[in-house]
Design an enzyme around this catalytic site. Structure first.
Site, short mmCIF file in Angstrom:
data_model
loop_
_atom_site.label_atom_id
_atom_site.label_comp_id
_atom_site.label_asym_id
_atom_site.label_seq_id
_atom_site.Cartn_x
_atom_site.Cartn_y
_atom_site.Cartn_z
N GLY A 154 0.84 -1.19 0.00
CA GLY A 154 0.00 0.00 0.00
C GLY A 154 0.87 1.24 0.00
N LEU A 155 0.24 2.39 -0.08
CA LEU A 155 0.97 3.65 -0.14
C LEU A 155 1.74 3.91 1.15
CD1 LEU A 155 -1.83 5.88 -1.73
CD2 LEU A 155 0.22 5.01 -2.89
N SER A 156 2.70 4.82 1.06
CA SER A 156 3.41 5.27 2.25
C SER A 156 2.40 5.87 3.23
CB SER A 156 4.45 6.33 1.85
OG SER A 156 5.12 6.83 2.98
N SER A 189 0.12 4.36 4.81
CA SER A 189 -1.20 3.72 4.74
C SER A 189 -1.51 2.90 5.99
CB SER A 189 -1.29 2.82 3.50
OG SER A 189 -0.32 1.78 3.57
N GLY A 190 -0.49 2.56 6.75
CA GLY A 190 -0.70 1.75 7.96
C GLY A 190 -0.10 0.36 7.88
N LYS A 191 0.67 0.08 6.84
CA LYS A 191 1.24 -1.26 6.63
C LYS A 191 2.08 -1.72 7.83
CE LYS A 191 3.59 -0.11 3.01
NZ LYS A 191 3.24 1.33 3.12
N SER A 192 3.05 -0.90 8.20
CA SER A 192 3.97 -1.30 9.29
C SER A 192 3.23 -1.41 10.61
CB SER A 192 5.12 -0.29 9.41
OG SER A 192 5.96 -0.36 8.26
N SER A 244 5.97 -1.72 -2.32
CA SER A 244 5.98 -2.66 -3.45
C SER A 244 4.96 -2.23 -4.51
CB SER A 244 5.72 -4.10 -3.00
OG SER A 244 4.66 -4.20 -2.08
#
Length: 205
Positions: free
Chosen positions: A36-38, A40-43, A110
């Protein structure tokens, strides 16, 4: 950057198989690929899930984009070619982790579908679970958060090749899971993710 240059090499099969490692850990290895975008909450999702799994007695580990660029991939920039190599290396590492029985969360923008598909194919070839988690948080929310000030720099022209601004992000076509952090807390996301892992039998060795 993926040309094979190594010659005179032979795969050395060990004496311990995947089933034996899974039996020791009481779980199956596999990869949850957060994309997902920077901002976005991934980490946040990945590390919250890691914490919850470890508290349940499961072996889990996060491969985070920024963290990896401090070491393994510190020689790579953000051009399309470098992004491709960045994801290729992480895909290989995640596959190794999965083979040894670790539940691995990867947190990488990615942005290119082709690169993610290559990593998926690696896992399919290795008979390992690959769970693509699309953190589909709108760019407006990501910009509002902007914890590192990167969107502000990108909008001001101070940061080139920034995904969502002057570089594209290709959304997953068929992700296993889609989560929008706008209305989903890390704790709520973790409940959804653990439920999915349980249904897939990954938390049972």
């Amino acid at each position: 950057m993926t040309d094979v240059k190594a010659t005179n090499i032979t795969w050395h099969e060990g004496h311990v198989g995947r089933p034996e490692r899974q039996a020791v850990l009481g779980q199956k290895g596999g990869t949850l690929w957060f994309t997902g975008l920077s901002a976005s909450g991934k980490s946040t999702f990945a590390f919250t899930l890691e914490h919850a799994l470890v508290q349940r007695g499961r072996l889990a580990y996060v491969l985070d984009g920024d963290n990896i660029r401090h070491g393994l991939n510190k020689n790579l920039g953000f051009s399309a070619a470098d992004r491709e190599e960045n994801i290729r290396r992480i895909g290989e590492v995640a596959r190794l982790f999965g083979d040894c029985g670790v539940i691995t969360m990867t947190s990488f923008i990615s942005p290119y579908r082709k690169d993610r598909d290559i990593v998926r194919a690696l896992h399919v070839e290795g008979k390992l679970p690959f769970i693509e988690v699309f953190v589909n948080t709108p760019i407006a929310t990501c910009e509002q958060r902007d914890p590192k000030g990167l969107y502000k720099k990108a909008r001001a022209g101070q940061l080139k090749n920034f995904t969502g601004i002057d570089d594209p992000y290709e959304e997953p076509l068929k992700p296993e899971l889609t989560i929008d952090a706008t209305g989903t807390s890390p704790q709520q996301a973790t409940v959804v993710l653990i439920d999915y892992l349980e249904k897939q039998g990954i938390l049972n060795g």
